[in-house]
Design an enzyme around this catalytic site. Sequence first.
Site, PDB file in Angstrom:
ATOM      1  N   HIS A 196     -30.569 -13.526  12.136  1.00 30.09           N
ATOM      2  CA  HIS A 196     -31.692 -14.148  11.440  1.00 30.09           C
ATOM      3  C   HIS A 196     -31.101 -15.171  10.458  1.00 30.09           C
ATOM      4  O   HIS A 196     -30.205 -14.831   9.677  1.00 30.09           O
ATOM      5  CB  HIS A 196     -32.473 -13.111  10.634  1.00 30.09           C
ATOM      6  CG  HIS A 196     -33.349 -12.214  11.457  1.00 30.09           C
ATOM      7  ND1 HIS A 196     -32.902 -11.514  12.532  1.00 30.09           N
ATOM      8  CD2 HIS A 196     -34.681 -11.912  11.323  1.00 30.09           C
ATOM      9  CE1 HIS A 196     -33.917 -10.802  13.041  1.00 30.09           C
ATOM     10  NE2 HIS A 196     -34.996 -11.031  12.327  1.00 30.09           N
ATOM     11  N   HIS A 214     -37.294 -11.500  20.245  1.00 35.29           N
ATOM     12  CA  HIS A 214     -37.194 -11.246  18.796  1.00 35.29           C
ATOM     13  C   HIS A 214     -38.256 -10.217  18.438  1.00 35.29           C
ATOM     14  O   HIS A 214     -39.410 -10.564  18.158  1.00 35.29           O
ATOM     15  CB  HIS A 214     -37.381 -12.562  18.031  1.00 35.29           C
ATOM     16  CG  HIS A 214     -37.195 -12.432  16.544  1.00 35.29           C
ATOM     17  ND1 HIS A 214     -36.887 -13.521  15.736  1.00 35.29           N
ATOM     18  CD2 HIS A 214     -37.268 -11.361  15.709  1.00 35.29           C
ATOM     19  CE1 HIS A 214     -36.803 -13.101  14.475  1.00 35.29           C
ATOM     20  NE2 HIS A 214     -37.038 -11.798  14.432  1.00 35.29           N
ATOM     21  N   ASP A 223     -41.806 -10.499  16.519  1.00 32.02           N
ATOM     22  CA  ASP A 223     -41.082 -10.017  15.338  1.00 32.02           C
ATOM     23  C   ASP A 223     -41.445  -8.563  15.000  1.00 32.02           C
ATOM     24  O   ASP A 223     -40.751  -7.647  15.420  1.00 32.02           O
ATOM     25  CB  ASP A 223     -41.328 -10.952  14.152  1.00 32.02           C
ATOM     26  CG  ASP A 223     -40.197 -10.935  13.119  1.00 32.02           C
ATOM     27  OD1 ASP A 223     -39.203 -10.218  13.331  1.00 32.02           O
ATOM     28  OD2 ASP A 223     -40.308 -11.646  12.095  1.00 32.02           O
ATOM     29  N   ASP A 224     -42.524  -8.369  14.233  1.00 29.74           N
ATOM     30  CA  ASP A 224     -42.974  -7.019  13.835  1.00 29.74           C
ATOM     31  C   ASP A 224     -44.486  -6.947  14.079  1.00 29.74           C
ATOM     32  O   ASP A 224     -45.279  -6.989  13.135  1.00 29.74           O
ATOM     33  CB  ASP A 224     -42.659  -6.784  12.353  1.00 29.74           C
ATOM     34  CG  ASP A 224     -41.178  -6.908  12.082  1.00 29.74           C
ATOM     35  OD1 ASP A 224     -40.427  -5.971  12.415  1.00 29.74           O
ATOM     36  OD2 ASP A 224     -40.762  -7.960  11.565  1.00 29.74           O
ATOM     37  N   HIS A 238     -38.494  -6.271  16.525  1.00 26.87           N
ATOM     38  CA  HIS A 238     -37.889  -5.104  15.856  1.00 26.87           C
ATOM     39  C   HIS A 238     -38.691  -3.885  16.281  1.00 26.87           C
ATOM     40  O   HIS A 238     -39.899  -3.815  15.994  1.00 26.87           O
ATOM     41  CB  HIS A 238     -37.938  -5.276  14.341  1.00 26.87           C
ATOM     42  CG  HIS A 238     -37.238  -6.513  13.867  1.00 26.87           C
ATOM     43  ND1 HIS A 238     -35.938  -6.515  13.431  1.00 26.87           N
ATOM     44  CD2 HIS A 238     -37.655  -7.802  13.803  1.00 26.87           C
ATOM     45  CE1 HIS A 238     -35.590  -7.749  13.098  1.00 26.87           C
ATOM     46  NE2 HIS A 238     -36.610  -8.548  13.314  1.00 26.87           N
ATOM     47  N   GLU A 289     -35.002 -18.605   7.863  1.00 25.52           N
ATOM     48  CA  GLU A 289     -36.401 -18.168   7.768  1.00 25.52           C
ATOM     49  C   GLU A 289     -36.831 -18.450   6.328  1.00 25.52           C
ATOM     50  O   GLU A 289     -37.581 -19.383   6.067  1.00 25.52           O
ATOM     51  CB  GLU A 289     -36.513 -16.677   8.106  1.00 25.52           C
ATOM     52  CG  GLU A 289     -37.914 -16.095   7.946  1.00 25.52           C
ATOM     53  CD  GLU A 289     -37.953 -14.560   8.079  1.00 25.52           C
ATOM     54  OE1 GLU A 289     -36.884 -13.920   8.050  1.00 25.52           O
ATOM     55  OE2 GLU A 289     -39.067 -14.010   8.190  1.00 25.52           O
TER      56      GLU A 289
END
Length: 347
Positions: free
Chosen positions: A203, A24, A284-285, A26, A206
């Site tokens: 997603h 996961h 994630d980021d 990005h 969340e």
Amino acid sequence: METITNTKGMLADFVEELPKVELHLHIEGTLEPELLIALAQRNGVDIPYKTIEAARAAYQFEDLQSFLNVYYLGASVLREERDFYELTLAYMSRCKAQQIRHTELFFDPQTHLANGVALAAVMGGINAALRDAERDWHISSALILCIERDRDPQPAVALLERACALGGIAGIGLDSAELGNPPEKFQEVFKVAKSMGLHRVAHAGEEGPPAYIWQALDVLDVERIDHGVRCLEDPALVRRLVDDRIPLTVCPFSNVALKVFSRLSEHNLGRLLKAGLLATIHSDDPAYFGGYLSENIIETLSDLDLTAEDALLLERNAVEAAFCTDQRKQSLLRDLDQYGASYRNLL
Ligand SMILES: [Zn+2]
């Protein structure tokens, strides 16, 4: 057999060298302030931050939407094929440093198309870096095209078909602003993706309710849920996820930065594992949320009083959840077992 005990220093040592899988991530979320400022200057893109420090100071968020505003602004400096190559290679070099052996990356083509960048430039740069990382560092990877759920679903099918014609797409995902954008809006493009033999993830759960996770499973027929932490609000949903061994790609630093949990020690990862869910940890980021995969695992396990044995379990779960060949999975599992055994022998 002696089990691995847990002090934070030992846990950090153990996790840093542990062979890992990321599912996961990005790629636009790996844009560090240094590269952001350099690309803004190189491409003549006017952004509100003129210095690395000012960019870093802007990385404070109230919720998912406040993050997305900064994230899309950051992505606007990516204009040329070489920008995407440099961004992706920088992330892959982090993978090398953090013992990430296999990674599955999301990208957001609609953002880049809206900025006037050709799809071939975006995918050409990313795929060239992934190929180079596999050749030079033996890191396997898969690329997942994300549909942005706060955009009109109608053009998504044509976009998917164009991207697949360019090659290198392993799956489809669904990201961006969750609340008010339920998975069912994207039934058609996910149906087309399945007919094309693509993997499917979304997603869900969340910020959005458990109902969005049900929809992702039943309407979009996804194989993994990204985040999914709100599933614990619905016992029937937990049973479904456990029975079908649906993986949850959990991102603890992201959840705290976007205030899904007020602090890491309140994260429900321990409860997800205790419920028998196939939970995994990812970043994630990472440029925006304060750490890459190793930091996410070390800090989360430490704050939740989990152990190095739990880190091994999380990585076994990630191998099971990965979209790679059975042969590659066997190789990754062998490396994990060997690593666990050699570490126990040191104790
Ligand atoms: Zn995400």
